[in-house]
Design an enzyme around this catalytic site. Structure first.
Site, PDB file in Angstrom:
ATOM      1  N   TYR A 137      33.689  33.975  37.411  1.00 60.02           N
ATOM      2  CA  TYR A 137      35.094  34.180  37.750  1.00 60.02           C
ATOM      3  C   TYR A 137      35.244  34.850  39.117  1.00 60.02           C
ATOM      4  CZ  TYR A 137      39.918  35.621  37.572  1.00 60.02           C
ATOM      5  OH  TYR A 137      41.244  35.788  37.872  1.00 60.02           O
ATOM      6  N   TRP A 139      37.957  35.067  42.989  1.00 62.61           N
ATOM      7  CA  TRP A 139      38.879  34.435  43.927  1.00 62.61           C
ATOM      8  C   TRP A 139      38.200  33.791  45.117  1.00 62.61           C
ATOM      9  CZ3 TRP A 139      44.422  34.633  45.259  1.00 62.61           C
ATOM     10  CH2 TRP A 139      45.225  34.678  44.118  1.00 62.61           C
TER      11      TRP A 139
HETATM   12  N1  LIG Z   1      41.485  47.736  36.389  1.00 62.62           N
HETATM   13  C1  LIG Z   1      41.899  46.538  36.814  1.00 62.62           C
HETATM   14  N2  LIG Z   1      41.000  45.559  37.049  1.00 62.62           N
HETATM   15  C2  LIG Z   1      41.414  44.355  37.482  1.00 62.62           C
HETATM   16  C3  LIG Z   1      42.780  44.081  37.703  1.00 62.62           C
HETATM   17  C4  LIG Z   1      43.714  45.119  37.436  1.00 62.62           C
HETATM   18  O1  LIG Z   1      44.934  44.937  37.571  1.00 62.62           O
HETATM   19  N3  LIG Z   1      43.241  46.331  37.022  1.00 62.62           N
HETATM   20  N4  LIG Z   1      43.172  42.845  38.172  1.00 62.62           N
HETATM   21  C5  LIG Z   1      42.327  41.721  37.829  1.00 62.62           C
HETATM   22  C6  LIG Z   1      42.688  40.495  38.527  1.00 62.62           C
HETATM   23  S1  LIG Z   1      44.320  39.979  38.370  1.00 62.62           S
HETATM   24  C7  LIG Z   1      41.793  39.729  39.194  1.00 62.62           C
HETATM   25  S2  LIG Z   1      42.282  38.182  39.747  1.00 62.62           S
HETATM   26  C8  LIG Z   1      40.412  40.173  39.385  1.00 62.62           C
HETATM   27  C9  LIG Z   1      39.841  39.797  40.760  1.00 62.62           C
HETATM   28  O2  LIG Z   1      38.467  39.793  40.704  1.00 62.62           O
HETATM   29  P1  LIG Z   1      37.605  38.943  41.753  1.00 62.62           P
HETATM   30  O3  LIG Z   1      38.296  37.664  42.056  1.00 62.62           O
HETATM   31  O4  LIG Z   1      36.224  38.883  41.215  1.00 62.62           O
HETATM   32  O5  LIG Z   1      37.654  39.897  43.019  1.00 62.62           O
HETATM   33  P2  LIG Z   1      37.324  39.559  44.539  1.00 62.62           P
HETATM   34  O6  LIG Z   1      37.143  40.869  45.223  1.00 62.62           O
HETATM   35  O7  LIG Z   1      38.361  38.639  45.096  1.00 62.62           O
HETATM   36  O8  LIG Z   1      35.928  38.846  44.436  1.00 62.62           O
HETATM   37  C10 LIG Z   1      35.576  37.743  45.176  1.00 62.62           C
HETATM   38  C11 LIG Z   1      34.157  37.946  45.678  1.00 62.62           C
HETATM   39  O9  LIG Z   1      33.735  36.711  46.218  1.00 62.62           O
HETATM   40  C12 LIG Z   1      33.114  36.951  47.484  1.00 62.62           C
HETATM   41  N5  LIG Z   1      33.323  35.731  48.273  1.00 62.62           N
HETATM   42  C13 LIG Z   1      34.392  35.387  49.023  1.00 62.62           C
HETATM   43  N6  LIG Z   1      34.223  34.161  49.548  1.00 62.62           N
HETATM   44  C14 LIG Z   1      33.027  33.720  49.119  1.00 62.62           C
HETATM   45  C15 LIG Z   1      32.301  32.518  49.330  1.00 62.62           C
HETATM   46  O10 LIG Z   1      32.735  31.599  50.014  1.00 62.62           O
HETATM   47  N7  LIG Z   1      31.100  32.410  48.709  1.00 62.62           N
HETATM   48  C16 LIG Z   1      30.589  33.401  47.943  1.00 62.62           C
HETATM   49  N8  LIG Z   1      29.391  33.197  47.375  1.00 62.62           N
HETATM   50  N9  LIG Z   1      31.241  34.560  47.746  1.00 62.62           N
HETATM   51  C17 LIG Z   1      32.451  34.704  48.314  1.00 62.62           C
HETATM   52  C18 LIG Z   1      33.781  38.165  48.031  1.00 62.62           C
HETATM   53  O11 LIG Z   1      32.930  38.817  48.963  1.00 62.62           O
HETATM   54  C19 LIG Z   1      34.047  38.983  46.750  1.00 62.62           C
HETATM   55  O12 LIG Z   1      32.990  39.864  46.474  1.00 62.62           O
HETATM   56  O13 LIG Z   1      40.323  41.587  39.203  1.00 62.62           O
HETATM   57  C20 LIG Z   1      40.827  41.993  37.942  1.00 62.62           C
HETATM   58  N10 LIG Z   1      40.485  43.370  37.714  1.00 62.62           N
HETATM   59  N1  LIG Z   2      47.792  42.814  48.256  1.00 61.02           N
HETATM   60  C1  LIG Z   2      47.332  42.186  47.162  1.00 61.02           C
HETATM   61  N2  LIG Z   2      48.130  41.308  46.531  1.00 61.02           N
HETATM   62  C2  LIG Z   2      47.693  40.687  45.418  1.00 61.02           C
HETATM   63  C3  LIG Z   2      46.391  40.891  44.908  1.00 61.02           C
HETATM   64  C4  LIG Z   2      45.571  41.848  45.591  1.00 61.02           C
HETATM   65  O1  LIG Z   2      44.420  42.119  45.201  1.00 61.02           O
HETATM   66  N3  LIG Z   2      46.075  42.462  46.716  1.00 61.02           N
HETATM   67  N4  LIG Z   2      45.961  40.207  43.800  1.00 61.02           N
HETATM   68  C5  LIG Z   2      46.691  39.004  43.418  1.00 61.02           C
HETATM   69  C6  LIG Z   2      46.394  38.616  42.039  1.00 61.02           C
HETATM   70  S1  LIG Z   2      44.918  37.839  41.711  1.00 61.02           S
HETATM   71  C7  LIG Z   2      47.268  38.788  41.026  1.00 61.02           C
HETATM   72  S2  LIG Z   2      46.887  38.228  39.462  1.00 61.02           S
HETATM   73  C8  LIG Z   2      48.559  39.434  41.237  1.00 61.02           C
HETATM   74  C9  LIG Z   2      48.779  40.491  40.171  1.00 61.02           C
HETATM   75  O2  LIG Z   2      50.094  40.775  40.011  1.00 61.02           O
HETATM   76  P1  LIG Z   2      50.471  42.019  39.116  1.00 61.02           P
HETATM   77  O3  LIG Z   2      49.531  42.129  37.997  1.00 61.02           O
HETATM   78  O4  LIG Z   2      51.892  41.938  38.765  1.00 61.02           O
HETATM   79  O5  LIG Z   2      50.221  43.187  40.195  1.00 61.02           O
HETATM   80  P2  LIG Z   2      49.899  44.736  40.061  1.00 61.02           P
HETATM   81  O6  LIG Z   2      50.012  45.286  41.441  1.00 61.02           O
HETATM   82  O7  LIG Z   2      48.627  44.963  39.358  1.00 61.02           O
HETATM   83  O8  LIG Z   2      51.065  45.287  39.176  1.00 61.02           O
HETATM   84  C10 LIG Z   2      52.398  45.287  39.642  1.00 61.02           C
HETATM   85  C11 LIG Z   2      53.076  46.562  39.247  1.00 61.02           C
HETATM   86  O9  LIG Z   2      53.294  46.609  37.852  1.00 61.02           O
HETATM   87  C12 LIG Z   2      53.547  47.956  37.519  1.00 61.02           C
HETATM   88  N5  LIG Z   2      53.176  48.176  36.133  1.00 61.02           N
HETATM   89  C13 LIG Z   2      51.957  48.418  35.624  1.00 61.02           C
HETATM   90  N6  LIG Z   2      52.026  48.539  34.285  1.00 61.02           N
HETATM   91  C14 LIG Z   2      53.326  48.385  33.958  1.00 61.02           C
HETATM   92  C15 LIG Z   2      54.043  48.390  32.735  1.00 61.02           C
HETATM   93  O10 LIG Z   2      53.501  48.553  31.649  1.00 61.02           O
HETATM   94  N7  LIG Z   2      55.379  48.170  32.804  1.00 61.02           N
HETATM   95  C16 LIG Z   2      56.024  47.952  33.978  1.00 61.02           C
HETATM   96  N8  LIG Z   2      57.326  47.710  33.941  1.00 61.02           N
HETATM   97  N9  LIG Z   2      55.378  47.953  35.135  1.00 61.02           N
HETATM   98  C17 LIG Z   2      54.043  48.147  35.133  1.00 61.02           C
HETATM   99  C18 LIG Z   2      52.720  48.790  38.447  1.00 61.02           C
HETATM  100  O11 LIG Z   2      53.514  49.832  38.985  1.00 61.02           O
HETATM  101  C19 LIG Z   2      52.242  47.811  39.484  1.00 61.02           C
HETATM  102  O12 LIG Z   2      52.394  48.245  40.808  1.00 61.02           O
HETATM  103  O13 LIG Z   2      48.621  40.067  42.504  1.00 61.02           O
HETATM  104  C20 LIG Z   2      48.184  39.199  43.558  1.00 61.02           C
HETATM  105  N10 LIG Z   2      48.527  39.816  44.815  1.00 61.02           N
HETATM  106 MO   LIG Z   3      44.577  37.975  39.437  1.00 64.19          MO
END
Ligand SMILES: Nc1nc2c(c(=O)[nH]1)N[C@H]1C(S)=C(S)[C@@H](COP(=O)(O)OP(=O)(O)OC[C@H]3O[C@@H](n4cnc5c(=O)[nH]c(N)nc54)[C@H](O)[C@@H]3O)O[C@H]1N2
Ligand SMILES: Nc1nc2c(c(=O)[nH]1)N[C@H]1C(S)=C(S)[C@@H](COP(=O)(O)OP(=O)(O)OC[C@H]3O[C@@H](n4cnc5c(=O)[nH]c(N)nc54)[C@H](O)[C@@H]3O)O[C@H]1N2
Ligand SMILES: [Mo]
Length: 796
Positions: A137, A139
């Site tokens: 998994y 991005w």
């Molecule tokens: N506590 C907590 N944990 C969370 C979340 C949260 O809200 N709270 N949010 C979750 C969510 S929504 C998501 S989507 C995940 C994200 O989790 P990930 O998608 O695993 O996070 P990234 O840092 O985008 O990891 C991408 C990795 O791929 C590498 N990479 C980039 N391009 C390439 C490439 O071309 N080739 C290779 N081999 N590597 C590459 C980058 O260096 C990076 O280390 O995290 C989740 N984790």
């Molecule tokens: N800059 C930046 N943008 C991103 C990403 C990133 O890594 N960096 N990741 C992308 C990805 S993969 C995803 S999936 C999306 C994730 O999108 P989200 O999951 O919606 O993003 P978060 O910033 O984790 O959360 C948004 C807000 O929800 C609020 N929140 C947390 N828990 C609760 C709750 O129980 N109730 C309410 N009402 N609010 C709550 C927090 O204050 C938080 O700032 O973001 C995307 N956009």
């Molecule tokens: Mo995500």
């Protein structure tokens, strides 16, 4: 480094998109070339060790995250050559608790390709492809061909006969399962529904649960040409639209919204929405016509809301006790909704926590009670604003995608159950109405993701990764995942290769030109897999005889021929490459399947068992209460704060980077304090703990501890501490079982349990913690230093 400098050029500040001197890469005489990232299209040129970056000229609100590229290319955190963990090399494959603790040995590509091909053969022939976890998994980077997940899946299918995959995402683990039961189509709900244009023009009230943070919509997987959210929100507001932010953090809504901040206890949205419905019903302001014609199960749910079934009416006073929002305020909000064009948005974050299915289902039901589904700018805008590709129009032609072939293994896990799977082979678990068993995994192969970023309870994840025979990782940089691997293969960044940037909701297809030579001995994932495929005697099947450029031309053809079939200008690949971009036509803003359903629910039923919005689901009722209640319901949470851990930690998405990517980049680094990730807490909580602004604090609970720098703000609810994800895990002493992370990775604290037995989604967003001022000597940050033994090659 070869091919680097374009001569001495003035350094410019990155990303000040309003700079009059910007040409967005359009100018012929400039050496800037167009490229793309998940946080925006841009153009850039190599300038010695640095990259000069300019945002896309047509982008009204480019993301400052582009600034992370400026110092990334030659950063010491990059991986310069293939590496093998010493213990794996000396003692062979097998479970090993020394992962993440031992030195690495640099090896040549020939040697590593040989050894890895041998190990892949051993596992495939001895245990079968069902012993390989290739869920991988993550991005990765923008670009359709070098998309790491597509590459690894294609390779594993062809060379291994398949792999155990993962389903759903960390983003939307709960909603991807609950929405099909309730509304039918998940992807249409986010990708083809209410648009920002409709919000700008039509919406009268936005009830935004979890907000509409611009930091989040800055990101869109695949690339984004225009960040429109700020402008749409400002236009709506200028027209008189009211924005209500429900959530623990004021910055979750842009200033342009002039939002009313309803500061609720995290994780209690379902209770608050239930009370809104209670008030609407009591005032006879629910849209009974809509509920009867378009929904099933209203009566059963109404009985629950009124307390007929459980003796507890879901009154505003009841919700006040749970959510902290005054009953009078809840009642006032409810009284102002009927007859208005109301849009209910629910951020992904709400479902990334225990019982995360409930606020999504409840949001869908609240929108049904208000009866605005399918009307322009009204209804249920699930996840709008959470990612930039939501709330957009769809392209009218297909984009390039790499075929992944057939996976010969049927087995899968819900993505966030990785540690459970590795720790408990053969164990039973529930998922979406089924009882399943975890497979017995020998080899884990990762490319394009960072489990030490995305997974919860990292100390437990370390134990899980200790159980496998071999962990292979392709990475650009020494992330904690790379450090825990046995075989580390250095991958190029997108900046170092040619690709096509494309997203199905953005009209600009980008010819992503190469901007720099690969770092050290780094290779494209494609080249790495092609080499391994050749060693496993399936080279031709993997490459189909094409090099990267030939693949790009091949993938582009799908779009070109679709344009030609519609009698539209259809430039050939060479012209596209030369032009740098292609603007494709988009479909009309037609409201998607929910508009069609509203117009005629008999001709356009939902893809649910009843064809209607399922307020009560017979299917889920059949799974049993232990999996999920049959209608949205308020449930107490095991993960809520208690005396030992009295604060709610909100571990949300970072404003200064995408996840963990380029945490060493200039913009991400500029947001750190004394090298630590910054945690925000309320001044009253800080005072009670003797913490001042700028102090280093320790966050801890029974699972682990990390340091962070304190920032005090009344924009965060009392009782809440916010610490974004993405600071690279930096264990003070890797030999410890639960080392202190000295940098500020919240996933040492989060709980590794599924949202429920229904979806088994990620619950990383909220966790209970305690906090204290850190008084000891401040340990150095070593997360960006290559690990022991991994000596950097000179930069040429
Ligand atoms: N506590 C907590 N944990 C969370 C979340 C949260 O809200 N709270 N949010 C979750 C969510 S929504 C998501 S989507 C995940 C994200 O989790 P990930 O998608 O695993 O996070 P990234 O840092 O985008 O990891 C991408 C990795 O791929 C590498 N990479 C980039 N391009 C390439 C490439 O071309 N080739 C290779 N081999 N590597 C590459 C980058 O260096 C990076 O280390 O995290 C989740 N984790
Ligand atoms: N800059 C930046 N943008 C991103 C990403 C990133 O890594 N960096 N990741 C992308 C990805 S993969 C995803 S999936 C999306 C994730 O999108 P989200 O999951 O919606 O993003 P978060 O910033 O984790 O959360 C948004 C807000 O929800 C609020 N929140 C947390 N828990 C609760 C709750 O129980 N109730 C309410 N009402 N609010 C709550 C927090 O204050 C938080 O700032 O973001 C995307 N956009
Ligand atoms: Mo995500």
């Amino acid at each position: 480094m070869a091919g680097a400098a374009d001569g001495p050029l003035p350094r410019r500040s990155v990303c000040d998109g309003k700079d009059a001197g910007m040409d967005g890469g359009q100018s012929e005489q400039s050496t800037f070339k167009l490229h793309s990232s998940h946080w925006g299209i841009f153009s850039a040129r190599r300038n010695g060790d640095r990259l000069d970056v300019r945002p896309y000229a047509d982008d009204p609100d480019p993301s400052p995250m582009l600034g992370n590229f400026t110092n990334a290319l030659n950063h010491p955190a990059r991986i310069a050559q293939p590496m093998i963990r010493q213990g794996w090399l000396e003692r062979g494959a097998g479970p090993d608790a020394r992962r993440g603790r031992e030195a690495f040995v640099p090896v040549s590509w020939d040697v590593v390709t040989d050894l890895l091909a041998g190990e892949l053969r051993r596992v495939r022939d001895g245990h079968g492809p069902g012993a390989v976890f290739g869920g991988s998994y993550g991005w990765a980077s923008a670009g359709r061909f070098h998309h790491a997940q597509s590459q690894i899946h294609r390779f594993l299918n062809i060379a291994m006969g398949g792999y155990v995959r993962s389903v759903n995402s960390y983003s939307a683990g709960a909603s991807a399962v609950i929405v099909p039961h309730v509304l039918g189509d998940y992807s249409g709900l986010t990708m083809h529904n209410v648009t920002w244009q409709q919000v700008a023009e039509e919406t009268e009230v936005v009830l935004a649960f979890g907000g509409l943070a611009l930091k989040n919509s800055a990101v869109a997987g695949g690339g984004i040409s225009q960040h429109v959210e700020r402008g749409a929100i400002a236009a709506a507001r200028a027209r008189g639209c009211r924005f209500l932010l429900f959530g623990p953090l004021r910055p979750d809504m842009p200033a342009e919204a002039e939002a009313e901040w309803i500061n609720l206890v995290p994780g209690t949205d379902t209770a608050l929405m239930l009370a809104l419905v209670y008030c609407l019903v009591k005032d006879n302001k629910h849209d009974i016509g809509f509920l009867e014609r378009y929904c099933v199960g209203w009566e059963k749910f109404e009985a629950y809301v009124l307390g007929v079934t459980d003796g507890q009416p879901k009154t505003a006073a009841w919700a006040e006790a749970i959510s902290g929002v005054p009953a009078a305020q809840i009642a006032a909000i409810a009284s102002q909704l009927a007859g208005k064009r109301v849009l209910v948005t629910v951020a992904h974050s709400l479902q990334r926590s225990e019982h995360g299915e409930q606020p999504v289902w409840m949001g869908a039901v609240l929108a049904a009670v208000l009866g605005q589904y399918g009307l322009p700018g009204g209804g249920f805008g699930y996840a709008m604003g959470a990612i930039g590709y939501y709330g957009r129009r769809n392209n009218a032609v297909p984009g390039p995608t790499l075929g992944q072939g057939q996976n010969g293994v049927e087995d899968f896990i819900p993505v966030a159950r990785i540690a459970d799977m590795l720790l408990n082979p053969g164990e039973r678990y529930r998922y979406n109405g089924e009882t399943r068993r975890y497979p017995d995994i020998r080899l884990v192969y990762w490319a394009g993701g960072n489990p030490f970023h995305h997974h919860q309870d990292l100390n437990r994840l370390r134990q899980a990764f200790a159980r496998v025979d071999t962990l292979v990782v392709h990475e650009q940089a020494w992330t904690a995942t790379a450090r825990h691997a046995d075989i580390v293969l250095p991958a190029t960044m997108s900046l170092e290769r040619e690709d096509i940037g494309y997203s199905s909701n953005d009209p600009v297809m980008v010819a992503m030109h190469r901007l720099a030579e690969p770092y050290g001995e780094a290779r494209d994932d494609y080249t790495i897999f092609a080499g391994l495929a050749a060693a496993l005697d399936v080279g031709e099947r993997f490459t189909e005889g094409r090099d990267s450029r030939a693949w790009l031309a091949h993938l582009y053809e799908r779009t070109r021929s679709a344009l030609e079939a519609q009698n539209l200008p259809a430039p050939g690949f060479a012209e596209f490459w030369e032009q740098g971009k292609l603007v494709v036509p988009q479909k009309p803003d037609d409201g998607g399947y929910l508009r069609a359903f509203r117009d005629d629910p008999d001709t356009h039923p939902l893809k649910t068992p009843s064809g209607r919005i399922e307020i009560y689901s017979e299917t889920i009722a059949g799974f049993g209460e232990a999996d999920c209640p049959p209608h949205p319901a308020w449930m107490d949470k095991r993960s809520a704060p208690d005396r030992a851990a009295p604060f709610y930690l909100v571990a949300n998405q970072p404003a200064t980077r995408l996840h963990s990517q380029l945490d060493f980049g200039a913009f991400s680094q500029s947001s750190k304090h004394r090298g630590r990730e910054v945690a925000t807490l309320h001044p009253a909580d800080a005072a009670a703990k003797g913490i001042a602004d700028g102090d280093i604090i320790k966050l801890f609970n029974q699972r682990g501890a990390c340091l962070a720098a304190a920032r005090l703000s009344d924009g965060v609810s009392p009782g809440v501490i916010q610490l974004a994800t993405g600071a690279w895990y930096d264990p003070q002493d890797p030999e410890d079982e639960k080392p202190l992370c000295v940098h500020g990775n919240p996933n040492v604290l989060t709980l590794d349990v599924g949202t429920s037995n229904l979806a088994q989604g990620c619950t990383g967003q909220l966790t209970a913690v305690n906090v204290e001022k850190f008084e000891g000597n401040l340990p150095p940050i070593r997360a960006y230093e290559p690990p022991r033994g991994a000596l950097l090659k000179a930069g040429d």
